[in-house]
Write an enzyme that holds these catalytic residues in place. Structure first.
Site, PDB file in Angstrom:
ATOM      1  N   ASN A 202      60.738 -68.707  33.359  1.00 34.79           N
ATOM      2  CA  ASN A 202      61.756 -69.427  32.600  1.00 34.79           C
ATOM      3  C   ASN A 202      61.079 -70.552  31.826  1.00 34.79           C
ATOM      4  OD1 ASN A 202      61.574 -71.786  34.300  1.00 34.79           O
ATOM      5  ND2 ASN A 202      62.977 -70.829  35.746  1.00 34.79           N
ATOM      6  N   GLU A 205      59.268 -73.269  33.908  1.00 40.00           N
ATOM      7  CA  GLU A 205      58.046 -72.742  34.513  1.00 40.00           C
ATOM      8  C   GLU A 205      56.958 -72.551  33.460  1.00 40.00           C
ATOM      9  OE1 GLU A 205      60.241 -70.153  38.071  1.00 40.00           O
ATOM     10  OE2 GLU A 205      59.851 -69.262  36.104  1.00 40.00           O
ATOM     11  N   ASP A 271      66.418 -62.965  38.646  1.00 34.05           N
ATOM     12  CA  ASP A 271      66.307 -61.704  39.392  1.00 34.05           C
ATOM     13  C   ASP A 271      66.937 -60.556  38.609  1.00 34.05           C
ATOM     14  OD1 ASP A 271      65.221 -63.233  41.445  1.00 34.05           O
ATOM     15  OD2 ASP A 271      67.122 -63.406  42.522  1.00 34.05           O
TER      16      ASP A 271
END
Length: 490
Positions: A202, A205, A271
């Site tokens: 993301n 990150e 996820d």
């Protein structure tokens, strides 16, 4: 249409995906909060529901299965009840479970205490798996190689808990077997992920590794440098409300705008993204299409509470759904599905109806007032035939499709639906709104649907129209103006 059939129509059914990583159990304790504890300044939650869901790598695996793929999950759990619950949950959803038992660690569990759909606190039960001999590494790799032989794609779901502490070896083994390997990374050192087919960080990150990106162009430059440094085929940066950016070798960057209609809970969205890409690639789809579908899937899942999945039916509908104003104009079937999800999220549904033949400022103010009574405003519109029965053969002036599109353009209106009867009683029965609103000087007992809503404890409210505004008055003024104009010409 049956979900399996939809899975086949999307071409995802039967795709084989191996998911490896930090498997978790997500628990939600929910209840009412009505007072503050006398022992400390904290709310007292009267817990009435204990909801358990797969989390982490387990959530990735059930997302693969939900989309019609064959998922195998390899992870580490403890010798405890949480492991039994997690195994039962994911097995029930069609995932092949391959768990190793940690010698000393508990099953990783996140417990969230929730009231009124808001998290009050999260409690994590876990210990690091980076410590030597926490689980049998030799058995882990043996199981990995066995499962790898039957997989089309490998997903490595890294939450930094230690299951993937030998991630470089896992990537190398996947390449030796000729299998694409997708990684959802963690931490600020991505060198262990070198050689992966795709990395899906993301934005937070990503910037922790490459530094702050001042704009989209800067993101692309830094992303390409990282892609080359790690020898990745592609890098997908998920950017929350700004969508996604796909950077791949020998191709222009692809920017995908966000597809979320409403953001309710972002838990587990990453996820869903990597699971959708994995199952699409395993089914032979190209990377760009896989990412576009993952963007649609993420837009669906953030509208649900907690860790959740996306079905083939939902993805197929999103892939074919209209964009812009048309997205708010819905069929009755689609409306009821949306209402069901909104109610599960605790949203307050407001319903009103009318012809809305010529939209004027009185309508706008009325609809704004109606929206302020809840979270979602549904406007039901008489179709052309019912307007003629109610208003005469000279009406409507505007066709139903045009009236609905204009209403959909209003900020206060969420969903617009047509009905063909003289009254919306049947539709109100199906929607079961929390608030029923009608404009005018009605006695609330005489408003169509009053008995239906009141019987469930809902509100029925009559809102006054603003003086001087009505469709009839607008039409009459227009006629007088036209008559005067013709007299001037004569």
């Amino acid at each position: 249409m049956h979900l399996d059939t939809l899975g086949v129509s999307l071409g995802l059914a039967g795709a084989k995906v191996l998911v490896v990583g930090d498997a978790m159990l997500d628990r939600y304790w929910s209840g009412a909060t009505a007072r503050i504890s006398p022992e400390a300044p904290v709310p007292v939650v009267n817990v009435h529901e204990d909801d358990m869901r797969p989390g982490g790598a387990a959530n990735v695996a059930v997302n693969v299965a939900s989309l019609g793929g064959h998922a195998t999950l390899l992870g580490v759990v403890g010798a405890d009840d949480a492991a039994d619950h997690l195994s039962a949950l994911i097995s029930k959803q069609g995932v092949a479970v391959n768990f190793l038992c940690s010698r000393t660690n508990p099953t990783m569990t996140k417990l969230r205490v929730v009231s009124r759909n808001q998290q009050l606190i999260r409690l994590d039960f876990e210990r690091s798996l980076y410590i030597e001999d926490e689980f049998d590494q030799a058995a882990f790799f043996e199981n990995y190689l066995l499962a790898l032989a039957y997989a089309d794609v490998v997903i490595l779901s890294d939450y930094g808990k230690g299951t993937l502490r030998q991630v470089a070896t896992l990537i190398a083994k996947a390449h030796q077997a000729g299998k694409p390997v997708l990684v959802d990374p963690k931490g600020n050192d991505y060198l262990p992920y070198a050689g992966a087919t795709l990395l899906t960080p993301n934005m937070t990150e990503f910037e922790a590794v490459v530094g702050k990106c001042v704009d989209e162009s800067d993101l692309v430059v830094k992303g390409e440098m990282l892609r080359q440094k790690l020898g990745l085929r592609a890098l997908l940066v998920t950017r929350s409300e700004h969508g996604m950016t796909l950077i791949q070798e020998n191709a222009a960057p692809l920017h995908l705008r966000t597809e979320a209609r409403e953001v309710f809970d972002v838990t587990g969205a990453g996820d869903t993204v990597i699971a959708t890409i994995g199952v699409a690639l395993a089914a032979g789809k190209n990377l760009e299409l896989a990412c576009k579908w993952s963007n649609l899937a993420a837009g669906i899942v953030v509208g649900k509470f907690g860790t959740a999945t996306v079905s083939p039916a939902e993805l197929a509908h999103a892939a074919n759904a209209p964009r812009g104003l048309e997205a708010s104009v819905v069929s009755e079937q689609a409306l009821l599905a949306k209402i069901g999800e909104a109610k599960r999220q605790g949203k307050r549904i407001v319903f009103t109806n009318g012809c809305f033949d010529l939209l004027h400022v009185g309508h706008v103010r009325y609809l704004e007032a109606a929206k302020n009574l809840g979270d979602i405003l549904v406007v039901a519109v008489n179709d052309d035939a019912s307007v003629r029965r109610l208003k005469g053969t000279s009406r409507p002036i505007n066709h139903c499709a045009d009236r609905m599109r204009v209403l959909a353009g209003l900020k206060s209106v969420d969903w617009v639906v047509a009905f063909s009867e003289d009254t919306p009683e049947r539709l109100i029965t199906s929607v079961q709104p929390d608030v029923l609103v009608k404009g005018g000087d009605y006695r609330i007992e005489n408003i169509v649907g009053y008995d239906i809503v009141a019987a469930r404890g809902g509100q029925v409210i009559a809102l006054e129209f603003h003086d001087g505004y009505s469709t009839t008055q607008v039409i009459e003024r227009s006629r007088k103006y036209n008559a005067l104009s013709r007299a001037d010409i004569d």
